[in-house]
Design a protein around this motif. Structure first.
Motif, PDB file in Angstrom:
ATOM      1  N   THR A 246       0.687  -1.289   0.125  1.00 59.13           N
ATOM      2  CA  THR A 246      -0.118  -0.071   0.097  1.00 59.13           C
ATOM      3  C   THR A 246       0.788   1.372  -0.184  1.00 59.13           C
ATOM      4  OG1 THR A 246      -1.829  -1.141   0.994  1.00 59.13           O
ATOM      5  CG2 THR A 246      -1.857   1.194   1.215  1.00 59.13           C
ATOM      6  N   GLY A 247       1.963   1.258   1.024  1.00 63.71           N
ATOM      7  CA  GLY A 247       2.778   2.368   1.090  1.00 63.71           C
ATOM      8  C   GLY A 247       3.555   2.494  -0.560  1.00 63.71           C
ATOM      9  N   LEU A 248       3.906   1.448  -0.991  1.00 62.42           N
ATOM     10  CA  LEU A 248       4.494   1.404  -2.355  1.00 62.42           C
ATOM     11  C   LEU A 248       3.507   2.155  -3.606  1.00 62.42           C
ATOM     12  CD1 LEU A 248       6.996   0.764  -3.913  1.00 62.42           C
ATOM     13  CD2 LEU A 248       6.215  -1.418  -4.360  1.00 62.42           C
ATOM     14  N   ILE A 249       2.339   1.534  -3.376  1.00 68.56           N
ATOM     15  CA  ILE A 249       1.286   2.332  -4.131  1.00 68.56           C
ATOM     16  C   ILE A 249       1.089   3.806  -4.089  1.00 68.56           C
ATOM     17  CG2 ILE A 249      -1.000   1.962  -5.161  1.00 68.56           C
ATOM     18  CD1 ILE A 249      -0.943  -1.082  -4.411  1.00 68.56           C
TER      19      ILE A 249
ATOM     20  N   LEU B 246       3.721   9.255  -6.906  1.00 65.60           N
ATOM     21  CA  LEU B 246       4.150  10.320  -6.440  1.00 65.60           C
ATOM     22  C   LEU B 246       5.511  10.921  -6.577  1.00 65.60           C
ATOM     23  CD1 LEU B 246       2.989  13.067  -4.918  1.00 65.60           C
ATOM     24  CD2 LEU B 246       3.815  12.007  -2.779  1.00 65.60           C
ATOM     25  N   ALA B 247       6.264   9.779  -6.259  1.00 65.77           N
ATOM     26  CA  ALA B 247       7.855  10.052  -6.275  1.00 65.77           C
ATOM     27  C   ALA B 247       8.322  10.125  -7.661  1.00 65.77           C
ATOM     28  CB  ALA B 247       8.501   8.946  -5.637  1.00 65.77           C
ATOM     29  N   LEU B 248       7.594   9.282  -8.642  1.00 67.60           N
ATOM     30  CA  LEU B 248       7.894   9.429 -10.137  1.00 67.60           C
ATOM     31  C   LEU B 248       7.521  10.685 -10.821  1.00 67.60           C
ATOM     32  CD1 LEU B 248       7.354   5.596 -11.267  1.00 67.60           C
ATOM     33  CD2 LEU B 248       9.427   6.651 -11.081  1.00 67.60           C
ATOM     34  N   THR B 249       6.219  11.081 -10.218  1.00 68.44           N
ATOM     35  CA  THR B 249       5.984  12.354 -10.764  1.00 68.44           C
ATOM     36  C   THR B 249       6.667  13.539 -10.417  1.00 68.44           C
ATOM     37  OG1 THR B 249       3.538  11.543 -10.687  1.00 68.44           O
ATOM     38  CG2 THR B 249       3.786  13.789 -10.848  1.00 68.44           C
TER      39      THR B 249
ATOM     40  N   TRP C 108      13.047  16.908 -13.250  1.00 67.70           N
ATOM     41  CA  TRP C 108      13.780  16.762 -14.457  1.00 67.70           C
ATOM     42  C   TRP C 108      13.559  17.602 -15.502  1.00 67.70           C
ATOM     43  CZ3 TRP C 108      12.896  14.833 -19.459  1.00 67.70           C
ATOM     44  CH2 TRP C 108      13.848  14.557 -20.156  1.00 67.70           C
ATOM     45  N   ILE C 109      12.184  17.833 -15.601  1.00 59.39           N
ATOM     46  CA  ILE C 109      11.983  18.941 -16.922  1.00 59.39           C
ATOM     47  C   ILE C 109      12.192  20.042 -16.386  1.00 59.39           C
ATOM     48  CG2 ILE C 109       9.767  19.833 -18.055  1.00 59.39           C
ATOM     49  CD1 ILE C 109       8.427  17.015 -17.915  1.00 59.39           C
ATOM     50  N   VAL C 110      12.085  20.535 -15.326  1.00 60.96           N
ATOM     51  CA  VAL C 110      12.403  22.000 -14.836  1.00 60.96           C
ATOM     52  C   VAL C 110      13.706  22.346 -15.070  1.00 60.96           C
ATOM     53  CG1 VAL C 110      12.366  23.465 -12.644  1.00 60.96           C
ATOM     54  CG2 VAL C 110      10.382  22.035 -13.224  1.00 60.96           C
ATOM     55  N   GLY C 111      14.794  21.187 -14.399  1.00 61.47           N
ATOM     56  CA  GLY C 111      16.024  21.341 -14.554  1.00 61.47           C
ATOM     57  C   GLY C 111      16.443  21.452 -15.855  1.00 61.47           C
ATOM     58  N   LEU C 112      15.915  20.555 -16.876  1.00 61.46           N
ATOM     59  CA  LEU C 112      16.355  20.700 -18.317  1.00 61.46           C
ATOM     60  C   LEU C 112      15.839  22.256 -19.123  1.00 61.46           C
ATOM     61  CD1 LEU C 112      17.389  19.079 -20.835  1.00 61.46           C
ATOM     62  CD2 LEU C 112      14.811  18.223 -21.096  1.00 61.46           C
ATOM     63  N   VAL C 113      14.931  22.457 -18.546  1.00 65.16           N
ATOM     64  CA  VAL C 113      14.590  23.871 -19.263  1.00 65.16           C
ATOM     65  C   VAL C 113      15.458  25.127 -18.790  1.00 65.16           C
ATOM     66  CG1 VAL C 113      12.755  25.694 -19.420  1.00 65.16           C
ATOM     67  CG2 VAL C 113      12.033  23.235 -19.697  1.00 65.16           C
ATOM     68  N   ASP C 114      15.715  24.779 -17.286  1.00 62.99           N
ATOM     69  CA  ASP C 114      16.550  25.978 -16.917  1.00 62.99           C
ATOM     70  C   ASP C 114      18.043  25.868 -17.390  1.00 62.99           C
ATOM     71  OD1 ASP C 114      14.679  26.800 -14.972  1.00 62.99           O
ATOM     72  OD2 ASP C 114      15.433  25.688 -13.278  1.00 62.99           O
ATOM     73  N   ALA C 115      18.380  24.672 -17.922  1.00 69.29           N
ATOM     74  CA  ALA C 115      19.722  24.432 -18.360  1.00 69.29           C
ATOM     75  C   ALA C 115      19.636  24.970 -19.814  1.00 69.29           C
ATOM     76  CB  ALA C 115      20.304  22.959 -18.570  1.00 69.29           C
ATOM     77  N   TRP C 116      18.611  24.990 -20.479  1.00 72.57           N
ATOM     78  CA  TRP C 116      18.594  25.418 -21.802  1.00 72.57           C
ATOM     79  C   TRP C 116      18.334  27.102 -21.947  1.00 72.57           C
ATOM     80  CZ3 TRP C 116      14.231  21.609 -24.195  1.00 72.57           C
ATOM     81  CH2 TRP C 116      14.869  20.602 -24.684  1.00 72.57           C
ATOM     82  N   VAL C 117      17.735  27.410 -20.949  1.00 74.55           N
ATOM     83  CA  VAL C 117      17.341  29.146 -20.762  1.00 74.55           C
ATOM     84  C   VAL C 117      18.630  29.876 -20.211  1.00 74.55           C
ATOM     85  CG1 VAL C 117      15.844  30.694 -20.182  1.00 74.55           C
ATOM     86  CG2 VAL C 117      14.966  28.532 -20.881  1.00 74.55           C
TER      87      VAL C 117
END
Length: 249
Positions: free
Chosen positions: A41-44, A49-52, A58-67
């Motif tokens: 239950t804890g894993l579900i 939540l952890a993957l999200t 990761w997306i925020v860091g990628l955009v920061d690295a580009w901009v």
């Protein structure tokens, strides 16, 4: 010799009664089952939540690295603060793209875009790449674009085997005239499991595609989970449509 009236031999000293051993074993199994259920239950709860959070970070860091290389260091909060603030590049990108769209909507902006497109059209290799990517973006993000809005079933890879497809637009006029005259054609995209971004695209007669009352999101979940996550109240409809299609005409 012992008398018939002698009491039965008592249990050996130091061993619990059989019923006590059984009760202790059941309690041990029950405790292990509860711990296992709590862990799952804890894993579900924590897994999605952890993957999200990880993907978002990761997306925020990628955009920061580009901009970040495009913005002077004097405008970055990291220059004045002892800690890094993630997401500032994402805000800059959002404001920049919105401003670009605003400028493109007027006459001057359209003239600049047309001049840039004319320059790209004269490049032998870049022109084809730019036209293809531009068409994909216009189709995917335009409110009136022909994105996937319907889900269907087709017999693939063998007759009697039904696969989920996303229904696209009809073939272009020149291509439709080259196809055998069997009626209306429609383009379908058959996604692969577990990655629905890969698959097969082909044109089929419209009569060979069964429309199903399932949303594109639910169908994508069904494909990605290999059938484990099924749409609510839709599985019976899918089975009924497949059974109807198997009936002789």
């Amino acid at each position: 010799m012992s008398s018939k009236t002698d009491p039965p031999n008592p249990e050996p000293a130091g061993l619990p009664p059989p019923d006590a051993v059984a009760t202790h074993g059941q309690r041990g199994i029950s405790a292990r089952a509860r711990i296992r259920n709590y862990f799952l239950t804890g894993l579900i709860v924590a897994g999605p939540l952890a993957l999200t959070i990880y993907i978002t970070w990761w997306i925020v860091g990628l955009v920061d690295a580009w901009v970040k290389p495009l913005v002077p260091a004097a405008y970055w909060p990291d220059t004045y603060l002892p800690v890094s603030i993630p997401g500032f590049g994402l805000i800059v990108a959002f404001v920049g793209l919105t401003l670009l769209g605003f400028l493109t909507a007027n006459l001057v902006g359209r003239s600049l875009v047309e001049a840039g497109e004319t320059l790209l059209e004269r490049m032998p290799v870049v022109s084809g790449l730019y036209r293809g990517i531009k068409q994909i973006f216009e189709t995917a993000f335009s409110p009136s674009g022909t994105t996937f809005r319907r889900v269907g079933l087709v017999q693939f890879p063998t007759p009697g085997t039904w696969s989920i497809v996303f229904i696209a637009a009809a073939p272009p006029r020149d291509m439709a005239e080259a196809l055998p005259p069997v009626g209306e054609y429609v383009g379908v995209f058959l996604p692969c499991t577990p990655n629905p971004t890969t698959g097969f695209f082909f044109y089929l007669p419209r009569r060979d595609v069964l429309d199903v009352p399932v949303s594109v999101d639910d169908a994508a979940k069904l494909v990605m989970s290999a059938g484990l996550i099924q749409p609510e109240d839709q599985q019976k409809r899918l089975q009924a449509l497949a059974a109807q299609a198997r009936e002789p005409a």
